[in-house]
Design a protein around this motif. Structure first.
Motif, PDB file in Angstrom:
ATOM      1  N   PRO A  13      53.943  40.355  54.618  1.00  0.00           N
ATOM      2  CA  PRO A  13      53.129  39.746  55.667  1.00  0.00           C
ATOM      3  C   PRO A  13      54.029  38.909  56.573  1.00  0.00           C
ATOM      4  CG  PRO A  13      52.098  39.470  53.533  1.00  0.00           C
ATOM      5  CD  PRO A  13      53.478  40.004  53.278  1.00  0.00           C
ATOM      6  N   HIS A  14      53.714  38.904  57.834  1.00  0.00           N
ATOM      7  CA  HIS A  14      54.584  38.223  58.797  1.00  0.00           C
ATOM      8  C   HIS A  14      53.794  37.212  59.618  1.00  0.00           C
ATOM      9  CE1 HIS A  14      58.083  37.857  61.441  1.00  0.00           C
ATOM     10  NE2 HIS A  14      57.191  37.667  62.387  1.00  0.00           N
ATOM     11  N   GLU A  15      54.262  35.988  59.581  1.00  0.00           N
ATOM     12  CA  GLU A  15      53.759  34.980  60.502  1.00  0.00           C
ATOM     13  C   GLU A  15      54.950  34.359  61.218  1.00  0.00           C
ATOM     14  OE1 GLU A  15      50.349  32.606  59.482  1.00  0.00           O
ATOM     15  OE2 GLU A  15      51.411  30.842  60.235  1.00  0.00           O
ATOM     16  N   SER A  16      55.867  33.771  60.458  1.00  0.00           N
ATOM     17  CA  SER A  16      57.066  33.169  61.065  1.00  0.00           C
ATOM     18  C   SER A  16      58.335  33.941  60.702  1.00  0.00           C
ATOM     19  CB  SER A  16      57.212  31.719  60.600  1.00  0.00           C
ATOM     20  OG  SER A  16      57.477  31.689  59.201  1.00  0.00           O
ATOM     21  N   GLY A  17      58.256  34.814  59.701  1.00  0.00           N
ATOM     22  CA  GLY A  17      59.424  35.552  59.238  1.00  0.00           C
ATOM     23  C   GLY A  17      60.131  34.902  58.060  1.00  0.00           C
ATOM     24  N   ASP A  18      59.676  33.702  57.665  1.00  0.00           N
ATOM     25  CA  ASP A  18      60.321  33.013  56.547  1.00  0.00           C
ATOM     26  C   ASP A  18      60.223  33.817  55.254  1.00  0.00           C
ATOM     27  OD1 ASP A  18      61.010  30.923  58.190  1.00  0.00           O
ATOM     28  OD2 ASP A  18      59.363  29.617  57.545  1.00  0.00           O
ATOM     29  N   LEU A  19      59.068  34.420  55.014  1.00  0.00           N
ATOM     30  CA  LEU A  19      58.897  35.198  53.789  1.00  0.00           C
ATOM     31  C   LEU A  19      59.866  36.377  53.757  1.00  0.00           C
ATOM     32  CD1 LEU A  19      57.431  35.733  51.148  1.00  0.00           C
ATOM     33  CD2 LEU A  19      55.630  36.884  52.448  1.00  0.00           C
ATOM     34  N   GLU A  20      59.955  37.109  54.848  1.00  0.00           N
ATOM     35  CA  GLU A  20      60.886  38.244  54.921  1.00  0.00           C
ATOM     36  C   GLU A  20      62.321  37.808  54.653  1.00  0.00           C
ATOM     37  OE1 GLU A  20      60.544  40.961  58.373  1.00  0.00           O
ATOM     38  OE2 GLU A  20      58.714  39.806  58.754  1.00  0.00           O
TER      39      GLU A  20
END
Length: 119
Positions: free
Chosen positions: A45-52
């Motif tokens: 899931p992408h919101e800010s890219g921190d997870l990726e």
């Protein structure tokens, strides 16, 4: 099951062969983990890219185990919560699905690296 006869032109000790197989296995596990990580990043899931960006592969060379992990406080929740909406991109089970999607590739990668130990 396929069996192959391996012949060596040089004398190779069992210890040398074992070490080469282990080195090849570690390299294959590292490459496999990187492939799974790339697909998992695509699925996150992408919101800010921190997870990726928090995704990382690792290999335990002693136990010949590879892992892919994501290191944010919400990584597990995003992975497990199947009712979350992901309007920008991504899905729940992003890592589990990536492993399932890449299972055949992982087998091929490991086979290639292990075959290389006998060359």
């Amino acid at each position: 099951m396929v069996s192959r006869r391996v012949e060596f032109n040089e004398k190779v000790s069992a210890e040398q062969l074992s070490a080469q197989i282990k080195r090849s296995a570690v390299l294959g596990l590292r490459k496999s983990a990187e492939v799974v990580l790339a697909t998992a990043r695509h699925n996150t899931p992408h919101e800010s890219g921190d997870l990726e960006r928090s995704g990382a592969p690792s290999v335990d060379p002693t136990n010949l185990v590879a892992a892919v992990s994501f290191n944010t406080p919400y990584a597990v929740r995003q992975h497990e919560e199947v009712n979350y909406d992901h309007p920008k991109k991504g899905e729940a089970k992003y890592l589990e699905n990536a492993l399932a999607e890449e299972a055949d590739n992982v087998r091929k990668i490991l086979a290639k690296y292990l075959e290389g130990a006998f060359r």
